[in-house]
Design a protein around this motif. Structure first.
Motif, PDB file in Angstrom:
ATOM      1  N   PHE A 113      68.774  78.314  15.334  1.00 27.51           N
ATOM      2  CA  PHE A 113      67.765  77.877  16.314  1.00 27.51           C
ATOM      3  C   PHE A 113      66.981  76.674  15.781  1.00 27.51           C
ATOM      4  N   MET A 116      69.143  73.520  16.114  1.00 29.63           N
ATOM      5  CA  MET A 116      69.671  73.126  17.434  1.00 29.63           C
ATOM      6  C   MET A 116      69.069  71.839  18.019  1.00 29.63           C
ATOM      7  N   PRO A 117      67.753  71.591  17.865  1.00 33.05           N
ATOM      8  CA  PRO A 117      67.225  70.335  18.424  1.00 33.05           C
ATOM      9  C   PRO A 117      67.924  69.093  17.886  1.00 33.05           C
ATOM     10  N   ILE A 120      70.466  67.528  20.048  1.00 35.90           N
ATOM     11  CA  ILE A 120      70.037  66.867  21.282  1.00 35.90           C
ATOM     12  C   ILE A 120      69.280  65.569  20.987  1.00 35.90           C
ATOM     13  N   ILE A 121      68.380  65.636  19.999  1.00 35.25           N
ATOM     14  CA  ILE A 121      67.475  64.502  19.758  1.00 35.25           C
ATOM     15  C   ILE A 121      68.217  63.376  19.044  1.00 35.25           C
ATOM     16  N   THR A 122      68.122  62.178  19.630  1.00 34.23           N
ATOM     17  CA  THR A 122      68.890  61.061  19.085  1.00 34.23           C
ATOM     18  C   THR A 122      68.016  59.947  18.510  1.00 34.23           C
ATOM     19  N   ASN A 125      60.704  59.934  18.485  1.00 34.67           N
ATOM     20  CA  ASN A 125      59.881  59.682  19.664  1.00 34.67           C
ATOM     21  C   ASN A 125      58.737  58.758  19.267  1.00 34.67           C
ATOM     22  N   PRO A 126      58.574  57.617  19.925  1.00 39.36           N
ATOM     23  CA  PRO A 126      57.528  56.684  19.491  1.00 39.36           C
ATOM     24  C   PRO A 126      56.127  57.239  19.707  1.00 39.36           C
TER      25      PRO A 126
ATOM     26  N   LEU B 108      67.236  78.384  24.880  1.00 38.49           N
ATOM     27  CA  LEU B 108      66.903  77.282  23.973  1.00 38.49           C
ATOM     28  C   LEU B 108      67.816  76.090  24.248  1.00 38.49           C
ATOM     29  N   LEU B 112      66.464  72.575  25.543  1.00 35.83           N
ATOM     30  CA  LEU B 112      66.714  71.352  24.770  1.00 35.83           C
ATOM     31  C   LEU B 112      67.493  70.328  25.587  1.00 35.83           C
ATOM     32  N   PRO B 116      66.073  65.076  27.026  1.00 34.21           N
ATOM     33  CA  PRO B 116      66.275  63.649  27.335  1.00 34.21           C
ATOM     34  C   PRO B 116      65.673  63.258  28.688  1.00 34.21           C
ATOM     35  N   TRP B 121      63.200  58.820  25.365  1.00 37.21           N
ATOM     36  CA  TRP B 121      62.707  57.897  24.339  1.00 37.21           C
ATOM     37  C   TRP B 121      63.426  56.565  24.368  1.00 37.21           C
ATOM     38  N   VAL B 124      61.603  54.066  26.345  1.00 40.56           N
ATOM     39  CA  VAL B 124      60.355  53.611  25.742  1.00 40.56           C
ATOM     40  C   VAL B 124      60.623  52.538  24.693  1.00 40.56           C
ATOM     41  N   THR B 198      52.828  58.364  23.823  1.00 38.19           N
ATOM     42  CA  THR B 198      53.628  57.692  24.846  1.00 38.19           C
ATOM     43  C   THR B 198      54.280  58.715  25.759  1.00 38.19           C
TER      44      THR B 198
END
Lengths: 126, 341
Positions: A113, A116-117, A120-122, A125-126, B108, B112, B116, B121, B124, B198
């Motif tokens: 768990f 897992m992010p 997805i997260i590429t 985040n600004p 989850l 997730l 996007p 992001w 931005v 942001t």
């Protein structure tokens, strides 16, 4: 002779998997936070973070599996049914093995768990 | 006698008050399903994703509740004898371990996969065509529109957006923590002193939406609101161009009274010598949907009340009361401000 004795008189075997989970959590989140704060200085791509999280996740899962195997062994390979509530050395040992096995299962899922992010997260985040 | 239970002369117990209470509570809950401030009536891409997530959770929660109640009914009414240890062990394994792990993993993964869409992001990263800087202040909103290659346009307590275009918000705070939330469009995100957050939103339906401060920020927190007006892109461009110019009524009668009483120390009006930055910019205050950060109707009487006793309308406000001024003077200023369209 066994490399690791079958019966361990230490509570640390019980805490091994949750400790791996905690360390894995910190490495993932602190690592990503430091990378995003210093990404200009580091000059690396975000794929580095995702790969790093993937590698530490595989290591953590293997370590938890190892701890789970030792617990399974200490429990007697499932030949002894719970609740192991007799006031004897034998039951105390089996109880510890069984409890360790359950904590290994919980920690295994928790580590997945946590990671897992990263699938997805590429980008930071600004 | 217990609450909600009435007895008649023969001692029969009726449950009417409880039923009425339930109906009233149900009606109150239903009122949240639509309107200008409902996350369940989405008018933006992000809000749609959140609303879908909410309904998935409601449906899943309802199914699990029915299953648990069914199991409870089965165990207490249908099969009342003890269950075997083996059956109980299986129930614990499948119902207590495997099922929750599978459900939580799916939830989850689903949550997730929305990320996007909720936090794009990549949109931005490059400098957007329109960036709106919103600063939370006790107890109002400073709004600045930044367009590439053009001077920023300053406004307050109202945000206008073009429909169908992704807009980037830079969220700031001048004093304490506030929170920016347009329930119908998406959000929310905290506004933290010393930090720029942001957020991006894409409106999909024109209309006027209500947006409250979503983090307790002081005595008038509940009176800190702004209107979000979603317009057609052409109408938005025309409006922003007008907003950048002085109001036709900027030099009208009443400006003297405004300046004579020192209002310009805190407020700015484009095209005049009033250039204060402590309070909300009033350049086009007359054309806003509401007055006093979303709490009063934009009409002469509201201006009069706000100038006379702002602390009564909004406890904790920094603006002093001008109740010492003659009524005619206050009314002159009120008419002048209402004319700033």
């Amino acid at each position: 002779m066994r490399l690791i004795p079958k019966e361990v008189e230490s509570l640390w075997t019980l805490f091994t998997a949750p400790t791996i989970w905690a360390v894995h959590f910190l490495v993932c989140y602190v690592g990503a936070a430091v990378f995003c704060a210093k990404r200009n200085a580091l000059g690396l791509d975000f794929i580095t973070v995702r790969s790093g999280i993937g590698i530490v996740t595989v290591i953590a899962l293997l370590a938890i599996l190892g701890s789970g195997w030792l617990a399974w062994r200490q429990w007697g390979f499932g030949t002894h049914e719970p609740p192991h509530d007799e006031p004897s050395h034998h039951d105390r040992n089996r109880f510890q093995g069984f409890a360790t096995l359950l904590l290994c299962a919980l920690s295994f899922v928790a580590v997945i768990f946590t990671a897992m992010p990263a699938a997805i997260i590429t980008e930071c985040n600004p | 006698m217990s609450i909600g239970v009435a007895s008649d002369a023969r001692g029969r117990r009726e449950r009417r008050p409880l039923k009425q209470l339930f109906l009233i509570a149900f009606a109150v809950l239903l009122s949240g399903c639509a309107g200008v401030q409902s996350a369940l009536d989405p008018a933006g891409t992000e809000a749609e994703a959140v609303a879908t997530l909410f309904w998935v959770m409601v449906a899943g929660g309802t199914l699990i509740w029915i299953a648990v109640m069914g199991g409870f009914y089965y165990a207490t009414r249908i099969k009342r004898e003890p269950h075997s240890e083996r059956a109980a062990g299986r129930l614990i394994l499948w119902g207590g371990a495997v099922f929750p792990v599978v459900v939580l993993t799916l939830l989850l993964a689903y949550g997730l996969s929305l990320m996007p869409k909720l936090r794009p992001w990549t949109a931005v990263a490059e400098e957007p065509a329109l960036r709106i800087e919103v600063t939370g202040e006790q107890f109002w909103w400073r709004v600045t529109y930044h367009r590439a290659g053009e001077d920023p346009v300053v406004a307050a307590n109202e945000i206008r957006l073009p429909v169908g275009e992704r807009v980037v918000f830079t969220l700031k705070s001048a004093d304490v923590v506030h929170s920016f939330w347009i329930p119908s469009l998406g959000g929310k995100m905290d506004m933290i002193p010393g930090r720029d957050n942001t957020l991006t939103l894409e409106a999909t339906r024109t209309g006027i939406y209500r947006s409250p401060c979503a983090e307790f920020c002081g005595s008038s927190h509940a009176l800190m609101v702004f209107s979000t007006v979603v317009m057609e892109p052409d109408a938005f461009d025309d409006w922003l161009a007008r907003e950048a110019r002085p109001s036709p009524g900027a030099k009208a009668d009443g400006l003297d009274a405004f300046l004579r009483n020192g209002c310009q120390a805190c407020h700015a009006i484009t095209g005049t010598e009033a250039n204060g930055v402590i309070g909300p910019d009033l350049s086009h205050v007359g054309s806003r949907d509401t007055l006093g950060a979303g709490i009063l109707q934009n009409e002469i009487d509201s201006y009069v009340a706000l100038i006379r006793r702002p602390d009564v309308i909004k406890p904790g406000i920094r603006m002093p009361g001008f109740h010492g001024l003659p009524d005619e003077e206050i009314e002159t200023i009120a008419r002048y401000l209402k004319g700033l369209e």
